[in-house]
Motif scaffolding. Sequence first.
Motif, PDB file in Angstrom:
ATOM      1  N   GLN A 195       0.833  -1.208   0.000  1.00 36.80           N
ATOM      2  CA  GLN A 195       0.000   0.000   0.000  1.00 36.80           C
ATOM      3  C   GLN A 195       0.864   1.254   0.000  1.00 36.80           C
ATOM      4  OE1 GLN A 195      -2.876  -0.164   3.191  1.00 36.80           O
ATOM      5  NE2 GLN A 195      -3.693  -2.137   2.521  1.00 36.80           N
ATOM      6  N   ALA A 196       0.308   2.318  -0.555  1.00 33.36           N
ATOM      7  CA  ALA A 196       0.954   3.638  -0.500  1.00 33.36           C
ATOM      8  C   ALA A 196       0.118   4.478   0.458  1.00 33.36           C
ATOM      9  CB  ALA A 196       0.991   4.259  -1.890  1.00 33.36           C
ATOM     10  N   PRO A 197       0.544   4.599   1.725  1.00 30.68           N
ATOM     11  CA  PRO A 197      -0.281   5.272   2.735  1.00 30.68           C
ATOM     12  C   PRO A 197      -0.643   6.705   2.362  1.00 30.68           C
ATOM     13  CG  PRO A 197       1.591   4.154   3.767  1.00 30.68           C
ATOM     14  CD  PRO A 197       1.805   4.106   2.287  1.00 30.68           C
ATOM     15  N   GLU A 198       0.258   7.376   1.609  1.00 27.39           N
ATOM     16  CA  GLU A 198       0.005   8.781   1.247  1.00 27.39           C
ATOM     17  C   GLU A 198      -1.169   8.934   0.285  1.00 27.39           C
ATOM     18  OE1 GLU A 198       2.843   7.399  -2.009  1.00 27.39           O
ATOM     19  OE2 GLU A 198       2.518   6.963   0.118  1.00 27.39           O
ATOM     20  N   LEU A 199      -1.585   7.840  -0.347  1.00 27.25           N
ATOM     21  CA  LEU A 199      -2.717   7.903  -1.287  1.00 27.25           C
ATOM     22  C   LEU A 199      -4.053   7.572  -0.619  1.00 27.25           C
ATOM     23  CD1 LEU A 199      -1.171   6.223  -4.477  1.00 27.25           C
ATOM     24  CD2 LEU A 199      -1.327   8.665  -3.942  1.00 27.25           C
ATOM     25  N   ALA A 200      -3.998   7.106   0.643  1.00 34.36           N
ATOM     26  CA  ALA A 200      -5.223   6.681   1.333  1.00 34.36           C
ATOM     27  C   ALA A 200      -6.213   7.834   1.505  1.00 34.36           C
ATOM     28  CB  ALA A 200      -4.873   6.078   2.688  1.00 34.36           C
ATOM     29  N   ALA A 201      -5.707   9.063   1.569  1.00 29.10           N
ATOM     30  CA  ALA A 201      -6.597  10.227   1.702  1.00 29.10           C
ATOM     31  C   ALA A 201      -7.359  10.500   0.408  1.00 29.10           C
ATOM     32  CB  ALA A 201      -5.777  11.459   2.086  1.00 29.10           C
ATOM     33  N   HIS A 202      -6.878   9.938  -0.703  1.00 32.31           N
ATOM     34  CA  HIS A 202      -7.488  10.201  -2.011  1.00 32.31           C
ATOM     35  C   HIS A 202      -8.388   9.061  -2.488  1.00 32.31           C
ATOM     36  CE1 HIS A 202      -4.903  13.713  -2.457  1.00 32.31           C
ATOM     37  NE2 HIS A 202      -3.922  12.958  -1.992  1.00 32.31           N
ATOM     38  N   ALA A 203      -8.089   7.835  -2.050  1.00 33.85           N
ATOM     39  CA  ALA A 203      -8.893   6.673  -2.461  1.00 33.85           C
ATOM     40  C   ALA A 203      -8.841   5.631  -1.355  1.00 33.85           C
ATOM     41  CB  ALA A 203      -8.354   6.090  -3.768  1.00 33.85           C
ATOM     42  N   PRO A 204      -9.981   5.013  -1.027  1.00 30.20           N
ATOM     43  CA  PRO A 204      -9.994   4.037   0.067  1.00 30.20           C
ATOM     44  C   PRO A 204      -9.352   2.714  -0.339  1.00 30.20           C
ATOM     45  CG  PRO A 204     -12.143   4.144  -0.993  1.00 30.20           C
ATOM     46  CD  PRO A 204     -11.314   5.215  -1.630  1.00 30.20           C
ATOM     47  N   TYR A 205      -8.788   2.021   0.637  1.00 33.48           N
ATOM     48  CA  TYR A 205      -8.319   0.647   0.440  1.00 33.48           C
ATOM     49  C   TYR A 205      -9.453  -0.292   0.841  1.00 33.48           C
ATOM     50  CZ  TYR A 205      -3.515   2.080  -0.509  1.00 33.48           C
ATOM     51  OH  TYR A 205      -2.389   2.619  -1.086  1.00 33.48           O
ATOM     52  N   ILE A 206      -9.795  -1.208  -0.045  1.00 38.18           N
ATOM     53  CA  ILE A 206     -10.925  -2.119   0.198  1.00 38.18           C
ATOM     54  C   ILE A 206     -10.456  -3.564   0.065  1.00 38.18           C
ATOM     55  CG2 ILE A 206     -12.648  -0.407  -0.561  1.00 38.18           C
ATOM     56  CD1 ILE A 206     -12.772  -1.864  -3.273  1.00 38.18           C
ATOM     57  N   SER A 207     -11.321  -4.490   0.454  1.00 35.48           N
ATOM     58  CA  SER A 207     -10.974  -5.912   0.372  1.00 35.48           C
ATOM     59  C   SER A 207     -11.072  -6.411  -1.067  1.00 35.48           C
ATOM     60  CB  SER A 207     -11.922  -6.730   1.249  1.00 35.48           C
ATOM     61  OG  SER A 207     -13.217  -6.747   0.654  1.00 35.48           O
ATOM     62  N   MET A 208     -10.469  -7.576  -1.297  1.00 37.83           N
ATOM     63  CA  MET A 208     -10.504  -8.182  -2.633  1.00 37.83           C
ATOM     64  C   MET A 208     -11.943  -8.522  -3.037  1.00 37.83           C
ATOM     65  SD  MET A 208      -8.329  -8.795  -5.012  1.00 37.83           S
ATOM     66  CE  MET A 208      -8.326  -9.657  -6.583  1.00 37.83           C
ATOM     67  N   ASP A 209     -12.734  -8.992  -2.085  1.00 37.66           N
ATOM     68  CA  ASP A 209     -14.136  -9.328  -2.386  1.00 37.66           C
ATOM     69  C   ASP A 209     -14.909  -8.102  -2.857  1.00 37.66           C
ATOM     70  OD1 ASP A 209     -13.739 -11.954  -1.789  1.00 37.66           O
ATOM     71  OD2 ASP A 209     -14.594 -11.856   0.232  1.00 37.66           O
ATOM     72  N   GLU A 210     -14.629  -6.934  -2.240  1.00 46.07           N
ATOM     73  CA  GLU A 210     -15.285  -5.688  -2.655  1.00 46.07           C
ATOM     74  C   GLU A 210     -14.737  -5.214  -4.003  1.00 46.07           C
ATOM     75  OE1 GLU A 210     -16.107  -2.609   0.717  1.00 46.07           O
ATOM     76  OE2 GLU A 210     -14.353  -3.782   1.325  1.00 46.07           O
ATOM     77  N   ALA A 211     -13.417  -5.345  -4.166  1.00 45.04           N
ATOM     78  CA  ALA A 211     -12.742  -4.807  -5.355  1.00 45.04           C
ATOM     79  C   ALA A 211     -13.275  -5.414  -6.654  1.00 45.04           C
ATOM     80  CB  ALA A 211     -11.237  -5.015  -5.247  1.00 45.04           C
ATOM     81  N   VAL A 212     -13.614  -6.709  -6.624  1.00 49.39           N
ATOM     82  CA  VAL A 212     -14.059  -7.361  -7.867  1.00 49.39           C
ATOM     83  C   VAL A 212     -15.502  -6.992  -8.239  1.00 49.39           C
ATOM     84  CG1 VAL A 212     -12.436  -9.294  -7.705  1.00 49.39           C
ATOM     85  CG2 VAL A 212     -14.717  -9.508  -6.692  1.00 49.39           C
TER      86      VAL A 212
END
Length: 302
Positions: A195-212
Amino acid sequence: MTQLHVASEKHLLGTKGMSAQEITSILDRAAYWEQYPVKLSNHLQGRFVANMFFENSTRTRFSFEVAEKRLGAEVLNFAAAVSSVQKGESIYDTVKTLESMGIDAGVIRMKPNGLLPELAEKIKVPLINAGDGNNEHPTQALLDLYTMRKQFGELRGLNVSIIGDIKHSRVARSNLWALQAVGARVSFCAPAGMQAPELAAHAPYISMDEAVKADVVMMLRVQLERHEESMFKSPEEYREAYGLTVKREAAMAPHAIIMHPAPVNRDVEIDDVLVECGRSKIFEQMSHGVPIRMAVIERALS
């Protein structure tokens, strides 16, 4: 208006800060070039474009070269592996040398982050970023947006998941800025170490099940050797946790598409049988690289 000021408006250093209008005008012009009835035009006859690759890339360089030649430009190809850069000449000196020889524009790919804007301030010809470090790869993002727009007709409101090594990905960054500019929603999915923590403010990190479940599932190339303390002991383990497997593809929406900037590690980030399946746009994306780069080069030199 000075030559330097004119050139500064013609650079393409990244998608960050680009307006929706600017992006759309490039996509529209690429559509014109994709439909252009003959392979060669004389739009840029007598203009010299240098491809300055301080970092290896076969696909990106060939795509730019085809685009330049289709526009009728004279092309100079420069590879750092056989250049004075090996003898200690700086990137700036190399670019300045080619500028002094009379090139009209330069396409540049390099490993260092943050050097390109500095170069652009000192060089009086337009520069196009063909990938700098893990910062940006704007023409890749533009061809990705072009692919999505051809598929869905509209970019605003699209849900796009970008999955894989976000930390090292210039493609992820350029896509994030460009997609948000045109009103799409971006989510990331990556193991903690990628992960790139500095990008978390711009886009959320989600689970693989959600991502698909997104409209666009964009897989990134993964190089496990970049991660010294990787939680994955093997490519097979990575595939099991974060790969687009046949089982995960079955959970995608019927209208959703698969994308990947390539080169693809088959059976690592994406199962081999999915690379060229009906919903995969991977090779179509590659074909869009030429018209997009024609539009970008024309923008720089018109």
